[in-house]
Design an enzyme around this catalytic site. Structure first.
Site, PDB file in Angstrom:
ATOM      1  N   LYS A 270       0.851  -1.193   0.000  1.00 27.95           N
ATOM      2  CA  LYS A 270       0.000   0.000   0.000  1.00 27.95           C
ATOM      3  C   LYS A 270       0.885   1.241   0.000  1.00 27.95           C
ATOM      4  O   LYS A 270       1.916   1.287   0.677  1.00 27.95           O
ATOM      5  CB  LYS A 270      -0.914   0.002   1.233  1.00 27.95           C
TER       6      LYS A 270
ATOM      7  N   ASP B 202       5.592   1.845   4.482  1.00 35.33           N
ATOM      8  CA  ASP B 202       5.483   0.548   3.805  1.00 35.33           C
ATOM      9  C   ASP B 202       6.348   0.512   2.547  1.00 35.33           C
ATOM     10  O   ASP B 202       7.025  -0.472   2.273  1.00 35.33           O
ATOM     11  CB  ASP B 202       4.022   0.268   3.420  1.00 35.33           C
TER      12      ASP B 202
ATOM     13  N   HIS C 288      -5.459   5.213   8.519  1.00 37.35           N
ATOM     14  CA  HIS C 288      -4.646   5.306   9.731  1.00 37.35           C
ATOM     15  C   HIS C 288      -5.159   6.398  10.642  1.00 37.35           C
ATOM     16  O   HIS C 288      -4.407   6.990  11.394  1.00 37.35           O
ATOM     17  CB  HIS C 288      -3.182   5.559   9.367  1.00 37.35           C
TER      18      HIS C 288
ATOM     19  N   GLY D  67     -54.225  -4.213  33.073  1.00 37.84           N
ATOM     20  CA  GLY D  67     -55.617  -3.828  33.272  1.00 37.84           C
ATOM     21  C   GLY D  67     -56.465  -3.786  32.022  1.00 37.84           C
ATOM     22  O   GLY D  67     -57.422  -3.007  31.951  1.00 37.84           O
TER      23      GLY D  67
ATOM     24  N   THR E 147     -57.563  -6.897  30.308  1.00 37.98           N
ATOM     25  CA  THR E 147     -58.111  -8.203  29.940  1.00 37.98           C
ATOM     26  C   THR E 147     -59.601  -8.115  29.612  1.00 37.98           C
ATOM     27  O   THR E 147     -60.076  -8.669  28.610  1.00 37.98           O
ATOM     28  CB  THR E 147     -57.896  -9.226  31.077  1.00 37.98           C
TER      29      THR E 147
ATOM     30  N   GLY F 100     -48.494 -21.162  23.250  1.00 35.63           N
ATOM     31  CA  GLY F 100     -48.483 -20.123  24.279  1.00 35.63           C
ATOM     32  C   GLY F 100     -47.434 -20.373  25.341  1.00 35.63           C
ATOM     33  O   GLY F 100     -46.974 -19.443  25.995  1.00 35.63           O
TER      34      GLY F 100
ATOM     35  N   THR G 116     -53.194 -18.846  34.065  1.00 36.49           N
ATOM     36  CA  THR G 116     -53.725 -18.336  32.802  1.00 36.49           C
ATOM     37  C   THR G 116     -55.140 -18.895  32.651  1.00 36.49           C
ATOM     38  O   THR G 116     -55.604 -19.697  33.477  1.00 36.49           O
ATOM     39  CB  THR G 116     -52.895 -18.792  31.583  1.00 36.49           C
TER      40      THR G 116
ATOM     41  N   PRO H  13     -57.517 -13.023  35.552  1.00 40.20           N
ATOM     42  CA  PRO H  13     -58.692 -12.502  34.841  1.00 40.20           C
ATOM     43  C   PRO H  13     -59.074 -13.338  33.619  1.00 40.20           C
ATOM     44  O   PRO H  13     -60.262 -13.425  33.277  1.00 40.20           O
ATOM     45  CB  PRO H  13     -58.272 -11.087  34.445  1.00 40.20           C
TER      46      PRO H  13
END
Lengths: 543, 543
Positions: free
Chosen positions: B105, B110, B211, B381, B383, B463, B471, B528
């Site tokens: 490179k 280099d 770099h 809250g 269901t 599930g 449940t 519930p």
């Protein structure tokens, strides 16, 4: 702008659209309301292997669609499960007589939506089986384990068997077996940033899911080794309890998104150092496989390896994102063949040449301060010191009787070696190139002048500077030209001096130390390297 | 700890040591003073292809060592060129009669160190040629271009020809041709952080080296499309000027280290959208190839594609980090097969069953507030509202005469579809699974009770909850059990009620909404969902 995104809503679609240009896939039309990615070459006589889930885990799942892996992927929004309708459409698209396997990560949304789609597909007469992946070991026993990066191994194994033409039960059983034999856990230094959001990332956590939900524990690893230890200890304990403490594993090191290549290299080294050698059979090449956008972390997965599993994981695929399986080898090392520091000066001696060298050396040492001052006007002010260092090193070699002053080629080599070791800086290497290449040319029979010209060619080739670039070449090249024309030493010195003086008029420097200096700072200042060369030839001519 | 490193000085060695465990390479001994990575399977009769440079660009260069690509890599410290001695040792290690190619490179360090090593190697009798890569187009004409990610294409092409058994001149000429036909430019949103440093990253810049040196210009891209435009405009202009505006390219999109998979997907999409279709022949699969540690940016490289180059780039290699070349295809799409919203209710009618449905619907709508209140004690809250929504949707279908009340299987299907579309939440999908699976079982000849049992099985499967998990299953399963025992409706309702009441005593919830709630919050509170199920059966029994 902190991330390479356009509108946050486009991220998922743009990812799929670009994938479709390079992968063997077809996508559902963008306005269809669902996102399906289907292997273009799918053979309907083979079991279709489908997976998917929310987006944000790229390359999962679409990147794994291809021959030998997934038949299709169903993609939701970021971190949101795809709809029942989307999964059902994917089944209709791919499922033939051979049936269809759904590989589902154990998250409620995915489980329910894939589940209902499976039931609806059954109602339509499709043969469907499902495998749930729940490889996370970080949650308490009472809570259902989540699906993590181990899912990718299930994709690969199921895809392999489907591509072999196995029937649905065989494919599903192999996938179930794989899913039953996975342990994974993740750790991250910072959480993910969702496109369009810019929330402060959370602190390091252990036991992460892949939806940016908080980890099971906040942790404070001291370094990479410590982080790997935090992951490996519970992982190995769980794996040992499940598979016995003799089991040998396939290891999957998954980049959760934000680790650099360098970090992954260190982490892999730590994993392989901390895992007993005989516990690692093979490794999936570390890569981002199941990411959480840019989460700066990784997960580790262990799966007991048997020959069937290794064969399935080794088989090539056409999917873009599968990085391949590699056997773990012992790191072989070798002793490099370094240069013998043999005492130089093994050739003949010549008093006249030794004398000339002393003259040149004295000229450079005398010029030290003036050259530094010249350099300070356009650079870092050390040209004189650097050249004086080189000159002193050669004088030392002369005093040690370590120079073959009677053999041009050997002498040039010896000077080249001394300069590369003792002079330092770019100048040291450049002058070493000059002398080393000169020596090669001399050995090939070139005259001294032509050999020096060859050496100067190499300086230009490697240094990148040419005549007119305000470097020592501006004095050296005219001097060598005069030598090649067999002119007197006085003429040679005059040519070098003229070349050096000309550098004061060069405003634009294309290479070398002056290339980045403003033009007006250069005007009227002789390049110190060229000045050094002129001083040497002038000293030789008058010496 | 911000990064997964140990001691900063160990980063390079750990990366190489981990690579040596998975790649076909051997490394020089760690205390040898040099870092060489050599292909274990190198055939000395073939040209050796060597490259290297400073570290910090991983996977370059060591990741590209393997059959068909690099014979060896010489690795320096982070962002620092390896020594002349290291390069020379690599040449000695790999160079046979066929000679050796150095791919360098274009950075001063280099160029000089590889250059001097080449000269010293020549002195030792090795046949060495060098190719300099300078693909950066961002710097002014007067300044030498730097070597960027295009270098990887030179590695691949040279490695291909070497593996074909070509002689040194053929390999070097092909590499030189490749190097002469590369245009690259990079952009980054933030600069790299070196291990052990924690400097504030710089702002977005265009025209970066690798770099961490500042870019040519500070920029302020508005989004990913804009960033790609900033890169593509100068790149295409330069490529058109050099190769003509008809040239078709191999495109290389290089992750400079810090881009997420999602960002790379968007960037690739933009590149392919902004480049004319006929200008892109093929693309290297986007990946980190030539990184600047964790720099959050990318570079683009264009190289005119001809058949020879495509063939060389397509050939498989054993190097770990080469991601492969892909042809660019047109993105194929398809119209997914979505469910026909055909009017349901195509089956028989039955007044008695319609009556029962109305009773159950009324019970759920009446219970709405009480169920919401129950849910609020342990959850969010809603269901009661969710169940009421489902009930109302079914009542609407009854009023529209869209339910096949006289055909159990069709009715179950229709209810399942309505619930999945209208009820929402996990409950909607779960109850849809119940009814859909019940319908499948009915069609297979099961009794109503057994069909419901099968439906409940599927609910549990997808599930993840079981009896005792607080449940609705805790009421539903006993009720179905009573139905299967052919008990009276009153007995069924009693079983459901008993099951529902028991949930108030369940302290530990393993799945479902209560799984993450503190035990003491659950005590004495009926679930519930279970309560809703009990209410329905009680209404049916008394209705």
């Amino acid at each position: 702008m902190n991330y390479f995104f356009n509108a946050p809503d486009d991220v998922v679609d743009q990812g799929l659209s670009s994938l479709a240009r390079i992968a063997p896939i077809r996508c559902s039309e963008r306005d269809s309301g669902v996102r399906l990615v289907i292997h273009s070459g799918h053979d309907n006589n083979q079991v279709a292997v489908l997976s998917g889930g929310g987006a944000g885990h790229e390359p999962a799942h679409a990147g794994f669609v291809g021959q030998g892996m997934l038949t299709g992927a169903i993609v939701g929004d970021l971190f949101a499960s795809p709809s029942v309708e989307a999964v059902l459409a994917a089944i209709r698209q791919t499922c033939g007589e051979a049936g269809c396997l759904l590989i589902v990560k154990n998250y409620t949304g995915d489980r329910l939506n894939f589940g209902l789609a499976a039931e609806k597909a059954a109602r339509e007469g499709y043969q469907v089986r499902s495998v749930l992946v729940a490889d996370d070991i970080s949650l308490p026993e009472a809570v259902q384990a989540r699906g993590l990066a181990g899912t990718v191994l299930v994709h690969k194994i199921a895809g392999y068997h489907a591509a072999q033409g196995a029937d649905l039960d065989t494919v599903a059983d192999a996938a179930q077996h794989a899913a039953d034999n996975l342990c994974s856990i993740g750790i991250a230094l910072s959480s993910a940033t969702l496109p369009g959001q810019d929330r402060e990332p959370r602190s390091p956590e252990l036991g992460l899911g892949i939806h940016n939900e908080p980890g099971v524990a906040e942790v404070d690893p001291s370094d990479a080794a410590d982080a790997v230890r935090m992951v490996l200890e519970p992982l190995l304990a769980k794996a040992d309890a499940r598979f016995g403490d003799q089991a040998s594993f396939v290891v999957l090191l998954n980049n959760l998104g934000g680790c650099s290549t360098q970090e992954i290299g260190v982490l892999l080294d730590e994993c392989l150092a901390q895992l007993p050698r005989d516990r690692v059979a093979a490794i999936v090449v570390p890569a981002p496989l199941m990411t959480s956008i840019n989460m700066h972390g990784f997960s580790l997965t262990l799966m007991p390896a048997d020959n069937d599993i290794l064969e399935a994981l080794r088989a090539p695929v056409s999917a873009v994102a599968w990085p391949g399986l590699r056997d773990i080898t012992t790191a072989e090392t070798f002793a490099p063949s370094l240069t013998d520091r043999k005492p130089p000066g093994g050739g003949a001696r010549d008093e006249q040449r030794a004398q000339w060298l002393q003259v040149a050396i004295a000229a450079l040492i005398d010029a030290r301060q003036e050259l530094d001052d010249l350099d300070a006007k356009t650079g870092d002010g050390d040209t004189g010191s650097t050249f004086a260092d080189g000159a002193k090193a050669i004088r030392q070699a002369l005093e040690d009787d370590a120079l073959s002053t009677g053999d041009d080629a050997m002498l040039a080599d010896e000077i080249g070696d001394i300069l590369s070791l003792e002079m330092g800086g770019s100048s040291g290497v450049l002058l070493s190139i000059l002398f080393t290449a000169t020596a090669v040319a001399l050995r090939e029979g070139a005259t001294a002048a032509d050999a020096l010209a060859r050496g100067a060619d190499k300086m230009q080739e490697y240094g990148g500077a040419q005549r007119g670039d305000r470097t020592l070449l501006d004095a050296l090249l005219p001097a060598i030209g005069a030598l090649q024309d067999s002119q007197s030493l006085a003429e040679v010195a005059k040519a070098a001096r003229a070349g050096a003086d000309e550098t004061a008029e060069i405003a634009q420097a294309g290479a070398g130390r002056s290339a980045y200096v403003r033009d007006d700072a250069l005007s009227g200042v002789i390049d110190p390297g060229a000045e050094a060369v002129a001083r040497v030839w002038e000293a030789l001519a008058s010496g």
